[in-house]
Design a protein around this motif. Sequence first.
Motif, mmCIF file in Angstrom:
data_model
loop_
_atom_site.group_PDB
_atom_site.id
_atom_site.type_symbol
_atom_site.label_atom_id
_atom_site.label_comp_id
_atom_site.label_asym_id
_atom_site.label_seq_id
_atom_site.Cartn_x
_atom_site.Cartn_y
_atom_site.Cartn_z
ATOM 1 N N PHE A 38 0.835 -1.202 0.000
ATOM 2 C CA PHE A 38 0.000 0.000 0.000
ATOM 3 C C PHE A 38 0.870 1.254 0.000
ATOM 4 N N ASP A 39 1.951 1.204 0.767
ATOM 5 C CA ASP A 39 2.850 2.354 0.839
ATOM 6 C C ASP A 39 3.476 2.648 -0.521
ATOM 7 N N CYS A 40 3.736 1.598 -1.291
ATOM 8 C CA CYS A 40 4.301 1.788 -2.632
ATOM 9 C C CYS A 40 3.352 2.566 -3.540
ATOM 10 N N PHE A 41 2.060 2.492 -3.251
ATOM 11 C CA PHE A 41 1.069 3.192 -4.066
ATOM 12 C C PHE A 41 0.914 4.659 -3.671
ATOM 13 N N VAL A 42 1.420 5.045 -2.516
ATOM 14 C CA VAL A 42 1.182 6.416 -2.050
ATOM 15 C C VAL A 42 2.447 7.266 -1.959
ATOM 16 N N VAL A 43 3.626 6.642 -1.922
ATOM 17 C CA VAL A 43 4.854 7.442 -1.882
ATOM 18 C C VAL A 43 5.052 8.124 -3.233
ATOM 19 N N ALA A 44 5.974 9.078 -3.276
ATOM 20 C CA ALA A 44 6.175 9.852 -4.506
ATOM 21 C C ALA A 44 7.478 9.526 -5.224
ATOM 22 N N TYR A 45 8.403 8.863 -4.568
ATOM 23 C CA TYR A 45 9.698 8.627 -5.211
ATOM 24 C C TYR A 45 9.620 7.447 -6.174
ATOM 25 N N PRO A 46 10.496 7.421 -7.158
ATOM 26 C CA PRO A 46 10.451 6.365 -8.176
ATOM 27 C C PRO A 46 11.044 5.052 -7.684
ATOM 28 N N ASN A 47 10.750 4.018 -8.424
ATOM 29 C CA ASN A 47 11.356 2.711 -8.179
ATOM 30 C C ASN A 47 12.288 2.400 -9.343
ATOM 31 N N ARG A 48 13.441 1.876 -9.042
ATOM 32 C CA ARG A 48 14.421 1.540 -10.068
ATOM 33 C C ARG A 48 14.603 0.024 -10.139
ATOM 34 N N LEU A 49 14.533 -0.509 -11.351
ATOM 35 C CA LEU A 49 14.740 -1.944 -11.523
ATOM 36 C C LEU A 49 16.128 -2.370 -11.057
ATOM 37 N N MET A 50 17.114 -1.526 -11.311
ATOM 38 C CA MET A 50 18.484 -1.868 -10.956
ATOM 39 C C MET A 50 18.731 -1.854 -9.449
ATOM 40 N N HIS A 51 17.771 -1.356 -8.701
ATOM 41 C CA HIS A 51 17.914 -1.367 -7.248
ATOM 42 C C HIS A 51 17.644 -2.749 -6.658
ATOM 43 N N PHE A 52 17.385 -3.727 -7.528
ATOM 44 C CA PHE A 52 17.180 -5.091 -7.040
ATOM 45 C C PHE A 52 18.426 -5.614 -6.326
ATOM 46 N N VAL A 53 19.576 -5.018 -6.628
ATOM 47 C CA VAL A 53 20.825 -5.503 -6.030
ATOM 48 C C VAL A 53 20.844 -5.296 -4.517
#
Length: 271
Positions: free
Chosen positions: A161-176
């Motif tokens: 749910f928090d992922c739906f309300v925060v404003a910062y982006p998600n990066r695929l490369m952050h999987f590391v």
Amino acid sequence: MSDPSTESCCLNLKAEFQTSKFSLYHEDPGVFCRSQWQKAERNLIWVLYRWALAAFFAAGVTGSMVQDFNGFQFIYLTDWGFTLCLFTCTYGAVIATIYYFNQSYFAPGHRALQMYWISHMELSMLITTVFWAALSSTMPEVAGELYNLWCHAFNSICMVFDCFVVAYPNRLMHFVYPLCVVLIFMVHSLIYYWAGGTDIDGNRFIYFALDWARPGLAIGFVCASLALICCFSLVAFGIYRLRISMYNCCSKKKEEVPTSKATPKESSPTV
């Protein structure tokens, strides 16, 4: 003729597979302190929400320690993940509060924001999936307990749910970054086994599926966990893109409403 929206989606996805996307630098520090859905630069409801989420996880961690503290909590990935959720939400509440009172406090690329960004990972989804898919059957007597549901179900619900309300982006490369946490835990479990450590029932393993006396099973579990965390990183990125699409759609509708209302007035004759 190709669909422009499809091309845009493919370009966005392609842009994620760049070495620069491993970086934790972001030009706008405000995105880590605001909600995607708030209109003003600061919002008291958002700050209260962040503290409420932190209190939720604090209640779980505190309740576990007060009710049944035996020193074994720190060997389990569940407790690692739940404590990380507490840290992330408390940290997010602190920076949201600071930003509420001083919007110029954080500079672009501030280390405090980088630490917050790296801590908001997909570990809770991994813990929930692994527990209910592979571990719950080995401990049916505790699977339905409130604390167990708190740690293995409610945690993921809250973080998604928090992922739906925060404003910062998600990066695929952050999987590391979550991948490193999982690897550290797996090494910890191996060292714990070599050191003669046991679980609360005296078994020579932390989890049944992570029994290093049967290396084939343990290595298979490790590989499956690493593959899952990569999949959940993709899911988290999908949630981020869905959030942006929902926001753009809602913003577009709000812009179209005044226009549609003004059209009849413009076309109506003046007297």
